[in-house]
Structure formats: C-alpha cells, structure tokens
Design a protein around this motif. Sequence first.
Motif, PDB file in Angstrom:
ATOM      1  N   LEU A  29     -73.287  19.209   7.246  1.00  0.00           N
ATOM      2  CA  LEU A  29     -72.948  20.267   6.855  1.00  0.00           C
ATOM      3  C   LEU A  29     -73.322  21.233   8.130  1.00  0.00           C
ATOM      4  CD1 LEU A  29     -76.236  21.802   4.852  1.00  0.00           C
ATOM      5  CD2 LEU A  29     -75.568  20.453   6.077  1.00  0.00           C
ATOM      6  N   PHE A  30     -72.272  21.844   8.024  1.00  0.00           N
ATOM      7  CA  PHE A  30     -72.154  23.268   8.717  1.00  0.00           C
ATOM      8  C   PHE A  30     -74.404  24.388   8.641  1.00  0.00           C
ATOM      9  CE2 PHE A  30     -72.092  28.234  10.416  1.00  0.00           C
ATOM     10  CZ  PHE A  30     -71.490  28.157  10.956  1.00  0.00           C
ATOM     11  N   ASN A  31     -74.508  24.327  10.182  1.00  0.00           N
ATOM     12  CA  ASN A  31     -75.842  24.730  10.220  1.00  0.00           C
ATOM     13  C   ASN A  31     -75.709  26.244  11.830  1.00  0.00           C
ATOM     14  OD1 ASN A  31     -78.609  26.194   9.773  1.00  0.00           O
ATOM     15  ND2 ASN A  31     -79.123  23.899   9.497  1.00  0.00           N
ATOM     16  N   TRP A  32     -76.985  27.025  11.433  1.00  0.00           N
ATOM     17  CA  TRP A  32     -77.080  27.632  12.987  1.00  0.00           C
ATOM     18  C   TRP A  32     -78.002  27.571  13.360  1.00  0.00           C
ATOM     19  CZ3 TRP A  32     -75.395  29.128   8.380  1.00  0.00           C
ATOM     20  CH2 TRP A  32     -75.861  30.284   7.447  1.00  0.00           C
ATOM     21  N   ALA A  33     -78.400  28.429  14.370  1.00  0.00           N
ATOM     22  CA  ALA A  33     -79.428  28.247  14.748  1.00  0.00           C
ATOM     23  C   ALA A  33     -79.631  29.766  16.014  1.00  0.00           C
ATOM     24  CB  ALA A  33     -79.979  27.438  15.697  1.00  0.00           C
ATOM     25  N   ARG A  85     -76.613  28.810  18.819  1.00  0.00           N
ATOM     26  CA  ARG A  85     -75.069  27.251  18.160  1.00  0.00           C
ATOM     27  C   ARG A  85     -74.931  27.417  16.437  1.00  0.00           C
ATOM     28  NH1 ARG A  85     -76.487  21.320  20.336  1.00  0.00           N
ATOM     29  NH2 ARG A  85     -74.313  20.348  19.824  1.00  0.00           N
ATOM     30  N   GLU A  86     -73.409  27.288  16.802  1.00  0.00           N
ATOM     31  CA  GLU A  86     -72.988  27.412  15.185  1.00  0.00           C
ATOM     32  C   GLU A  86     -72.729  26.089  14.889  1.00  0.00           C
ATOM     33  OE1 GLU A  86     -71.347  30.500  15.945  1.00  0.00           O
ATOM     34  OE2 GLU A  86     -71.282  31.148  13.994  1.00  0.00           O
ATOM     35  N   ASP A  87     -72.701  24.273  13.814  1.00  0.00           N
ATOM     36  CA  ASP A  87     -72.199  24.011  14.211  1.00  0.00           C
ATOM     37  C   ASP A  87     -72.301  22.420  12.934  1.00  0.00           C
ATOM     38  OD1 ASP A  87     -69.909  21.739  15.081  1.00  0.00           O
ATOM     39  OD2 ASP A  87     -70.723  22.971  17.318  1.00  0.00           O
ATOM     40  N   PRO A  90     -69.357  29.351   4.144  1.00  0.00           N
ATOM     41  CA  PRO A  90     -68.369  30.144   3.507  1.00  0.00           C
ATOM     42  C   PRO A  90     -67.093  31.206   4.524  1.00  0.00           C
ATOM     43  CG  PRO A  90     -70.539  31.090   2.987  1.00  0.00           C
ATOM     44  CD  PRO A  90     -70.822  29.924   3.550  1.00  0.00           C
ATOM     45  N   TRP A  91     -67.023  30.089   5.508  1.00  0.00           N
ATOM     46  CA  TRP A  91     -66.597  31.143   6.684  1.00  0.00           C
ATOM     47  C   TRP A  91     -65.694  30.407   7.139  1.00  0.00           C
ATOM     48  CZ3 TRP A  91     -72.189  30.660   6.761  1.00  0.00           C
ATOM     49  CH2 TRP A  91     -72.656  31.847   6.458  1.00  0.00           C
ATOM     50  N   GLU A  92     -64.013  31.587   7.759  1.00  0.00           N
ATOM     51  CA  GLU A  92     -63.455  30.482   8.753  1.00  0.00           C
ATOM     52  C   GLU A  92     -62.999  30.049   9.449  1.00  0.00           C
ATOM     53  OE1 GLU A  92     -60.029  31.010   6.562  1.00  0.00           O
ATOM     54  OE2 GLU A  92     -61.294  31.823   5.136  1.00  0.00           O
ATOM     55  N   VAL A 149     -72.760  39.911  15.698  1.00  0.00           N
ATOM     56  CA  VAL A 149     -71.718  38.745  16.412  1.00  0.00           C
ATOM     57  C   VAL A 149     -71.860  37.765  16.994  1.00  0.00           C
ATOM     58  CG1 VAL A 149     -69.430  39.399  17.475  1.00  0.00           C
ATOM     59  CG2 VAL A 149     -70.804  41.227  17.051  1.00  0.00           C
ATOM     60  N   TRP A 150     -71.407  36.225  16.618  1.00  0.00           N
ATOM     61  CA  TRP A 150     -72.116  35.823  17.328  1.00  0.00           C
ATOM     62  C   TRP A 150     -70.756  34.354  17.527  1.00  0.00           C
ATOM     63  CZ3 TRP A 150     -75.639  32.006  15.183  1.00  0.00           C
ATOM     64  CH2 TRP A 150     -77.181  32.199  14.843  1.00  0.00           C
ATOM     65  N   GLU A 151     -70.892  34.065  19.215  1.00  0.00           N
ATOM     66  CA  GLU A 151     -69.931  33.635  19.783  1.00  0.00           C
ATOM     67  C   GLU A 151     -68.974  32.659  18.956  1.00  0.00           C
ATOM     68  OE1 GLU A 151     -71.063  32.115  23.717  1.00  0.00           O
ATOM     69  OE2 GLU A 151     -68.734  31.528  24.544  1.00  0.00           O
ATOM     70  N   GLY A 152     -70.219  31.577  18.324  1.00  0.00           N
ATOM     71  CA  GLY A 152     -68.504  30.362  17.345  1.00  0.00           C
ATOM     72  C   GLY A 152     -68.298  31.251  16.287  1.00  0.00           C
ATOM     73  N   THR A 153     -68.412  32.042  15.862  1.00  0.00           N
ATOM     74  CA  THR A 153     -67.607  32.265  14.460  1.00  0.00           C
ATOM     75  C   THR A 153     -67.005  33.668  14.784  1.00  0.00           C
ATOM     76  OG1 THR A 153     -69.542  31.941  12.917  1.00  0.00           O
ATOM     77  CG2 THR A 153     -67.498  32.250  11.795  1.00  0.00           C
ATOM     78  N   MET A 154     -67.248  34.254  15.928  1.00  0.00           N
ATOM     79  CA  MET A 154     -66.170  35.252  15.799  1.00  0.00           C
ATOM     80  C   MET A 154     -65.683  36.234  16.977  1.00  0.00           C
ATOM     81  SD  MET A 154     -69.324  38.121  13.658  1.00  0.00           S
ATOM     82  CE  MET A 154     -70.041  37.091  12.936  1.00  0.00           C
ATOM     83  N   ALA A 155     -66.131  35.184  18.616  1.00  0.00           N
ATOM     84  CA  ALA A 155     -65.577  35.320  19.593  1.00  0.00           C
ATOM     85  C   ALA A 155     -64.477  35.979  19.730  1.00  0.00           C
ATOM     86  CB  ALA A 155     -66.334  34.517  20.432  1.00  0.00           C
ATOM     87  N   ASN A 161     -72.566  37.725   5.346  1.00  0.00           N
ATOM     88  CA  ASN A 161     -73.537  36.775   3.501  1.00  0.00           C
ATOM     89  C   ASN A 161     -74.441  35.681   4.378  1.00  0.00           C
ATOM     90  OD1 ASN A 161     -71.136  36.039   4.819  1.00  0.00           O
ATOM     91  ND2 ASN A 161     -70.329  35.093   2.953  1.00  0.00           N
ATOM     92  N   TRP A 162     -75.252  36.233   5.612  1.00  0.00           N
ATOM     93  CA  TRP A 162     -75.834  35.305   5.467  1.00  0.00           C
ATOM     94  C   TRP A 162     -77.469  35.904   5.995  1.00  0.00           C
ATOM     95  CZ3 TRP A 162     -71.983  36.463   9.302  1.00  0.00           C
ATOM     96  CH2 TRP A 162     -72.212  36.642  10.001  1.00  0.00           C
ATOM     97  N   SER A 163     -78.692  36.030   5.812  1.00  0.00           N
ATOM     98  CA  SER A 163     -79.540  36.574   5.786  1.00  0.00           C
ATOM     99  C   SER A 163     -80.013  37.345   6.861  1.00  0.00           C
ATOM    100  CB  SER A 163     -81.112  35.616   5.477  1.00  0.00           C
ATOM    101  OG  SER A 163     -80.853  34.871   3.769  1.00  0.00           O
TER     102      SER A 163
HETATM  103  C1  TMO Z   1     -72.068  32.863  11.397  1.00  0.00           C
HETATM  104  N1  TMO Z   1     -72.915  32.107  11.055  1.00  0.00           N
HETATM  105  C2  TMO Z   1     -74.522  33.003  11.720  1.00  0.00           C
HETATM  106  C3  TMO Z   1     -73.449  32.035   9.705  1.00  0.00           C
HETATM  107  O1  TMO Z   1     -72.663  31.205  11.502  1.00  0.00           O
END
Ligand code: TMO
Length: 326
Positions: free
Chosen positions: A204-208, A117-119, A161-163, A88-94, A41-43
């Motif tokens: 807020l949560f954002n990523w690059a 980066r996700e933070d 919306p991610w754990e 597969v993003w390191e910050g969320t799914m490693a 659920n992200w673009s």
């Molecule tokens: C997995 N994400 C890019 C939404 O942080």
Amino acid sequence: MRNMLLGGIFIMIVVISAEISQADPPPAKRSQETIIIALNNWSSQIVLSRILGHLYAQMGYRVSYQTISLSEQWGALARGIVHIQVEVWEGTMAQMFFRMIQEGGIVDAGSYPVKTREDWWYPAYVERLCPGLPNWEALKRCASLFAVPETSPRGRYLAGPWEKPDEARIRSLGLNFQAVQVQESSQLWVELDKAVQNQAPIVLFNWAPNGLDTVYEGKFVEFPDYEPECETDPTWGVNPNHVNDCGNPTNGWLKKAAWSGMDTKWPGSLHVLENLSLDNTMFSRLTAMVVVDKRSHEQAALKWILENRELWENWIPTDFKKGSPP
Ligand code: TMO
C-alpha cells in the motif's frame, strides 16, 4: 455648558487613551482580515496547520481553515483564496509547486529539516511471503499473492486518495497489479491493520515521516532510483517506450508554501511560516498523537503548543509577542 462638559470628557478620553498607549505601545498594524490555512487529508498536515493557526492567533491575527484537495489548492493559493500550505511533499507536489512559483502566485517558505519518502510499502512479514522484497522485481513473481476479488488475478496495490501515476508505473514496469484508490487516508490504516492481524499479504501507499512507523514495522519497495528524466523521457530506464518506470524520490524534501501577497497583508506572517520547523522525530510524534493515540487534530495541536512554548516563542517576531497565551 453642555458643550464644555462634552469637551472635557473628550479631553479626558484622549488623555486616558494616550496614557494607555504609553504604558502598552500599540501592536504593529494588524489586518483584521482572516488568514486562511489550507487543510488536506492526512494527519500531520492538519495538526501542523492548527499549530500555525495558534501562532498567528498569538500575533493578533484572525485565522480560519479551508479543507481543499491537492489539485484545487494551487489555483486557490495563487489567487489568495487560501494563503498557506504547511506541507508540500516532493513526491506528490513538486511539479505543481515549481510551476506556481514560476508563475509568481506563490512563494517558497522554506524546507523542514526532514527527509521524506512516499511510495509503495509493506509490513515486515510480507518479506517472508514474497522473497526478494524490497526489490520491486519480487512483485513481478508474487503479484497474484496480493490479489483480492476486486482485482483478481492481478495483485492489489492500495493507493492513497491523491492523484499519482501508479497505473502508469504499473504498466511501465510490467507489474501484474491494479491500483485501488481509497477515499480517505484513514482507510489505508484500517486495511493495513486488518492485513497485519491476519498476516495477509498487502502492499500500500505509505510515507515517512508518518507516526505509524512507531507501530508497524515495514519497508518501502525499492523501485529503480528516481531521476527527473524518468517522468519526461520514455527512453530513460528499464522500459524504453514509457515514462514512470522508476520509484519516487527516496530523500525527498518537505516545504511550505504561501500566497505571494501574504506578508504584505499580514506583516510577520511569512517570517513565522519560514521559522516553523520540525525534524523527522517531531513529525512522527505529531502524527502518532492522532493516528496512534486517537486525539483530535485540535487536541494534538494544543498539546504540542503547550509542550513546545520555548521552541515556538522564538519563531514569532519580538514586536508580536504581546498576545495572550492560547
Ligand atoms: C502527501 N502525503 C504525505 C500524503 O504523501
């Protein structure tokens, strides 16, 4: 007489089909089963999935898409219920990624040439309202500035919306914040836009890479540097009693994953997934086509396919290049 006639027709058909196959050699044996690509659920993830789907269609494979949550996708991938995860993003799914690889159900299909980066993130003007940012300790002093009725007197951290262990981090770092999770990633941008209009404090949560960096200036909060021990060893870091007293990786990787049986069933499919490659700029542009220019995911994918033929044609093995154009 009738039998001879039928026999003649039969021979003619054999001759004709032999001629056809001489003029146009049969494509490599292609499975008629459907390759199922996981949609999250992200673009960028959705657009990339659809781009890959077009490439497989070019190769003569059937493709469908399955919307699935990050937590459910691993079991589905390992059992071959879905076959591909393009981001597969390191910050969320490693952690889950490496666990599933070890168990053998999925394979690593390589990395994109990007740094991710996700933070926690804020729009630039927030620095004037909370001096000391981007250092995380500034948030200790200005927590109440970020309060909303729902969280007051604590500050609100708007989470995706991610754990994620945001509450654990908030506690470990002694921040007077509460994480409020949105249901859809698009709500993050709605709330961000509202805050920017009013020049109101927001974190807020954002990523690059994320196409929104072409629209909103801002920065990630600098938490204590990530190290794996931070997640496992309570004594590590500023809080000697708890884990999660650090930020996410600042130079994260971005990988692709596939069900380990995929390439046997659909020859060449893993090769194409491995070749699928975009850099940071291309990722940002891809996302911007949706979140900024308001195209549908499929429109964005088709536009990309039309504009990047030279690139993706080289990703497809030569014996598959006979398919009709998308
Ligand atoms: C997995 N994400 C890019 C939404 O942080």
